[in-house]
Write an enzyme that holds these catalytic residues in place. Sequence first.
Site, short mmCIF file in Angstrom:
data_model
loop_
_atom_site.label_atom_id
_atom_site.label_comp_id
_atom_site.label_asym_id
_atom_site.label_seq_id
_atom_site.Cartn_x
_atom_site.Cartn_y
_atom_site.Cartn_z
N CYS A 1 -7.01 -5.06 -3.56
CA CYS A 1 -5.82 -5.94 -3.54
C CYS A 1 -6.11 -7.32 -2.95
CB CYS A 1 -4.68 -5.26 -2.80
SG CYS A 1 -4.28 -3.65 -3.49
N HIS B 1 0.54 -10.34 3.43
CA HIS B 1 0.18 -9.32 2.44
C HIS B 1 1.27 -8.25 2.39
CE1 HIS B 1 -2.30 -6.70 0.00
NE2 HIS B 1 -2.17 -5.73 0.89
N GLU C 1 -0.86 -5.76 10.08
CA GLU C 1 -0.98 -7.18 9.76
C GLU C 1 -0.26 -8.04 10.79
OE1 GLU C 1 -0.45 -10.36 6.05
OE2 GLU C 1 0.43 -8.35 5.89
N LYS D 1 6.39 -9.58 -1.62
CA LYS D 1 6.29 -8.27 -2.27
C LYS D 1 7.60 -7.49 -2.18
CE LYS D 1 1.29 -7.51 -1.87
NZ LYS D 1 0.90 -8.67 -1.05
N HIS E 1 3.98 -4.85 -5.62
CA HIS E 1 2.58 -5.12 -5.31
C HIS E 1 1.76 -5.15 -6.59
CE1 HIS E 1 -1.15 -5.41 -3.46
NE2 HIS E 1 -1.25 -4.25 -2.80
N PHE F 1 -7.85 -1.93 -0.21
CA PHE F 1 -8.54 -0.68 0.09
C PHE F 1 -10.04 -0.96 0.19
CE2 PHE F 1 -5.34 2.51 -1.98
CZ PHE F 1 -4.43 2.23 -0.97
#
Length: 412
Positions: free
Chosen positions: A163, A303, A314, A334, A339, A400
């Site tokens: 991502c 994010h 985050e 988002k 996403h 990831f």
Amino acid sequence: MKRVVITGMGTINPLGNNIADFWKNAVSGKSSAGIITRFDASKFRTQIACEVKDFKPDTYLDRNEIKRSDLFTQYALYSASQALEDSELNISQMDPFDIGVIWGVGQGGMETFEQEVENYVTGNYVPRFSPFFVPRLIVNMASGMISMKFGLQGINYTTVSACATANTAMMDAFNYIRLGKAKVFVTGGSEAPITAASIGGFSAMKAMSVRNADPLTASRPFDKDRDGFVMGEGAGALILEEYEHAKKRGAKIYAELVGASMTADAYHMTSPHPEGLGAAKAMQLALEEAKLNPTELDYLNLHATSTPVGDIAELNAVNKTFREASNLWVSSSKSMTGHLLGAAGAIEAILAVKSINENIIPPTINIENPDSEIPHGIQIVTKKPMHKNIKTAMSNAFGFGGHNSTLIFREI
């Protein structure tokens, strides 16, 4: 080193099939989530997604391009066509080796793969595969077909960092221009992951929301009742151009890209470091490269995907980096787009740039009960857009595998 500016943008995503509609709907706080229509998801744990609406590929693609490409490549071609049109570059008067394409794709042709395997199984395992199977499947075909469509013969490849992918692509393009290896790049990312296998796989990990009865409020970063992300799809394209080249041709300039950084968590396959150490370092390095103090940043597009672990990790990283920055406001788009995986960084970079142009921060929607773990002092724009003088904006994207990426844009 040379300076790098943004001179064109294009998109197709769940909030709009062009920049104007995307921005209008983001500022309005519109949710794009709904029940999946792409396939029958009624038996799946997760049955919702943020789908692109009213996609008409023949607006920019010819029949052969559509026939030979998976949806992720069609989205790439569509958004890149918009961005080049917006840039008003006269490609025919440039050396084609001065224009490259660095594009980000996380998964590639999932839909193509599923269809071909299904045909193989239902056909009693008779090997009748399409000759377009592999070209439609592989992730680098998006950058390849953009170059073919416009005759761009410069540096050309596809990045993959889950991502964080689109940010990786833009960072690479930024660095090649700064080093004098190219004058212009088409960059960004695309993804088409709303397929049975993709939804099923992420759902099996319990990474996705199961708020199927109320999809509009399913993506809810920082809310204590968040239960996972909502899948999105689409593409975002930006034209990065060497500043003197853009100035010489009289191009409109949206903003300057002044900082880009990547780090790794080296911690876990799918979970971020709980203290956000790698993410904090990425933001710190980007600030150093941009020659900015933390107190000089005006807006951060997070994010923040709406997962229980990721959102707070985050914010812990943001708290470490901007502890004294009372001027900084953050938000998560988002909550509206879902996403977009490998395309997420591209559309969020566009929002960061637009926030500078319009002096507006899009809101984070669906925060009804803020998580008690949100660090003290973090200022989140919620419910309504914020009007604010914005000269600098940051955009984060994490993936990831522990990939952390940060971009910084500045008014010019």
